[in-house]
Design a protein around this motif. Structure first.
Motif, PDB file in Angstrom:
ATOM      1  N   ARG A   2       1.031  -1.361  -0.115  1.00 26.06           N
ATOM      2  CA  ARG A   2      -0.008   0.024  -0.253  1.00 26.06           C
ATOM      3  C   ARG A   2       1.104   1.333  -0.046  1.00 26.06           C
ATOM      4  NH1 ARG A   2      -4.359  -0.386   4.728  1.00 26.06           N
ATOM      5  NH2 ARG A   2      -4.870   1.485   3.874  1.00 26.06           N
ATOM      6  N   LEU A   3       0.214   2.209  -0.737  1.00 18.05           N
ATOM      7  CA  LEU A   3       0.971   3.656  -0.672  1.00 18.05           C
ATOM      8  C   LEU A   3       0.920   4.118   0.737  1.00 18.05           C
ATOM      9  CD1 LEU A   3       2.351   5.735  -2.578  1.00 18.05           C
ATOM     10  CD2 LEU A   3       0.129   6.580  -3.012  1.00 18.05           C
ATOM     11  N   ALA A  50      22.372   5.368  -6.559  1.00 16.85           N
ATOM     12  CA  ALA A  50      21.308   5.613  -7.639  1.00 16.85           C
ATOM     13  C   ALA A  50      21.236   4.690  -8.548  1.00 16.85           C
ATOM     14  CB  ALA A  50      21.784   6.948  -8.193  1.00 16.85           C
ATOM     15  N   ALA A  51      22.547   4.148  -9.111  1.00 15.21           N
ATOM     16  CA  ALA A  51      22.079   2.945  -9.870  1.00 15.21           C
ATOM     17  C   ALA A  51      21.646   1.875  -9.159  1.00 15.21           C
ATOM     18  CB  ALA A  51      23.719   2.345 -10.260  1.00 15.21           C
ATOM     19  N   MET A  52      21.831   1.489  -7.916  1.00 12.68           N
ATOM     20  CA  MET A  52      21.191   0.381  -7.434  1.00 12.68           C
ATOM     21  C   MET A  52      19.651   0.438  -7.197  1.00 12.68           C
ATOM     22  SD  MET A  52      23.740  -1.604  -6.893  1.00 12.68           S
ATOM     23  CE  MET A  52      24.029  -0.918  -8.220  1.00 12.68           C
ATOM     24  N   VAL A  53      19.267   1.624  -6.532  1.00 13.32           N
ATOM     25  CA  VAL A  53      17.847   1.987  -6.574  1.00 13.32           C
ATOM     26  C   VAL A  53      17.133   2.099  -7.727  1.00 13.32           C
ATOM     27  CG1 VAL A  53      16.323   3.746  -5.508  1.00 13.32           C
ATOM     28  CG2 VAL A  53      18.322   3.249  -4.317  1.00 13.32           C
ATOM     29  N   ALA A  54      17.751   2.807  -8.807  1.00 12.55           N
ATOM     30  CA  ALA A  54      17.188   2.894 -10.076  1.00 12.55           C
ATOM     31  C   ALA A  54      16.818   1.298 -10.611  1.00 12.55           C
ATOM     32  CB  ALA A  54      18.076   3.505 -11.034  1.00 12.55           C
ATOM     33  N   ALA A  60      10.180  -2.659 -10.658  1.00  9.94           N
ATOM     34  CA  ALA A  60       8.870  -2.706 -10.002  1.00  9.94           C
ATOM     35  C   ALA A  60       7.978  -2.079 -11.112  1.00  9.94           C
ATOM     36  CB  ALA A  60       9.104  -1.958  -8.820  1.00  9.94           C
ATOM     37  N   LEU A  61       8.297  -0.735 -11.546  1.00 13.26           N
ATOM     38  CA  LEU A  61       7.438  -0.210 -12.561  1.00 13.26           C
ATOM     39  C   LEU A  61       7.114  -0.658 -13.894  1.00 13.26           C
ATOM     40  CD1 LEU A  61       9.312   3.407 -12.006  1.00 13.26           C
ATOM     41  CD2 LEU A  61       6.900   2.661 -11.365  1.00 13.26           C
ATOM     42  N   GLY A 166      14.282   0.254  -3.980  1.00 11.44           N
ATOM     43  CA  GLY A 166      13.973   0.778  -5.111  1.00 11.44           C
ATOM     44  C   GLY A 166      12.732   0.135  -5.497  1.00 11.44           C
ATOM     45  N   ILE A 167      12.732  -1.155  -5.458  1.00  6.60           N
ATOM     46  CA  ILE A 167      11.636  -1.968  -5.536  1.00  6.60           C
ATOM     47  C   ILE A 167      10.301  -1.735  -4.882  1.00  6.60           C
ATOM     48  CG2 ILE A 167      10.416  -4.424  -5.413  1.00  6.60           C
ATOM     49  CD1 ILE A 167      13.143  -5.395  -6.248  1.00  6.60           C
ATOM     50  N   ALA A 168      10.588  -1.654  -3.446  1.00 11.01           N
ATOM     51  CA  ALA A 168       9.580  -1.229  -2.640  1.00 11.01           C
ATOM     52  C   ALA A 168       8.960   0.358  -2.976  1.00 11.01           C
ATOM     53  CB  ALA A 168      10.031  -1.103  -1.182  1.00 11.01           C
ATOM     54  N   ILE A 169       9.675   1.259  -3.256  1.00 10.83           N
ATOM     55  CA  ILE A 169       9.217   2.513  -3.706  1.00 10.83           C
ATOM     56  C   ILE A 169       8.458   2.426  -4.911  1.00 10.83           C
ATOM     57  CG2 ILE A 169       9.846   4.884  -4.518  1.00 10.83           C
ATOM     58  CD1 ILE A 169      12.274   4.693  -2.724  1.00 10.83           C
TER      59      ILE A 169
END
Length: 200
Positions: A2-3, A50-54, A60-61, A166-169
């Motif tokens: 959930r957001l 930044a690369a890891m989170v991206a 995820a997106l 990154g996946i969670a976000i």
């Protein structure tokens, strides 16, 4: 997932990270001492962070389903990061390591911005190529250190955590506030362009 009210704030902070970034090589003076320092190292090199989170955001997106689509790109990156680091520890030299790290930020940022979906193996292979250069840079920094194995284990653990963040976000923003990851992607891509410009 959930957001929550804090998720957009986290995404905005992610988008701002490249604005305060330092260059990758030597950001911590190349001093590594075991698992904890290795774990913290990717968090102090904002290009790696930044690369890891991206990678996680993009996965995820663009995932058609949670399993196994979410894992292909992060797994490909983590495996090839380890392979590159081991090669760097062994003295392997590759040309254009820093330009390739900068290019990885540009490409990953654009993938997040456009939310372009690729076949699973293509996604893993694409990020895996860039991961080799991130790994080589880390391995070269660790060469000759007695605690290199534990430090590398810490770096790999941090990489998995950053992918997970990154996946969670990204998963929480799939159906609302989709402009936030696009903003983050644009910021990462611009950071890559800035690094490439600084290396020219």
């Amino acid at each position: 997932m959930r957001l929550t009210r804090t998720t957009p704030i986290l995404a905005l902070l992610l988008a701002a990270l490249p604005l305060v970034a330092n260059a990758h090589t030597g950001v911590d003076g190349a001093h590594h001492h075991g698992f904890i320092t290795g774990f913290l190292h990717p968090l102090t090199g904002v290009d790696h962070l930044a690369a890891m989170v991206a990678v996680g955001l993009w996965s995820a997106l663009t995932a058609r389903r949670a399993w196994p689509d979410l894992l292909w790109a992060p797994l490909g990156f983590a495996v090839m990061l380890l392979a590159g680091a081991m090669a760097g520890l062994g003295g392997v030299q590759l040309p254009a390591v820093e330009p390739m790290i900068a290019a990885s930020l540009l490409v990953l940022g654009l993938l997040v911005l456009t939310q372009r979906r690729l076949p699973a193996f293509a996604a893993a292979a694409l990020v895996g190529v860039f991961a080799v250069f991130h790994g080589i840079a880390h391995g070269q920094e660790l060469a000759g250190e007695s605690a290199a194995a534990m430090t590398l284990a810490g770096m790999l653990a941090a990489t998995v955590v950053l992918h997970g963040a990154g996946i969670a976000i990204g998963w929480s923003l799939r159906h609302s506030h989709r402009w936030l990851p696009r903003l983050a992607g644009a910021a990462v891509a611009l950071f890559g362009v800035a690094l490439l410009g600084g290396l020219a």
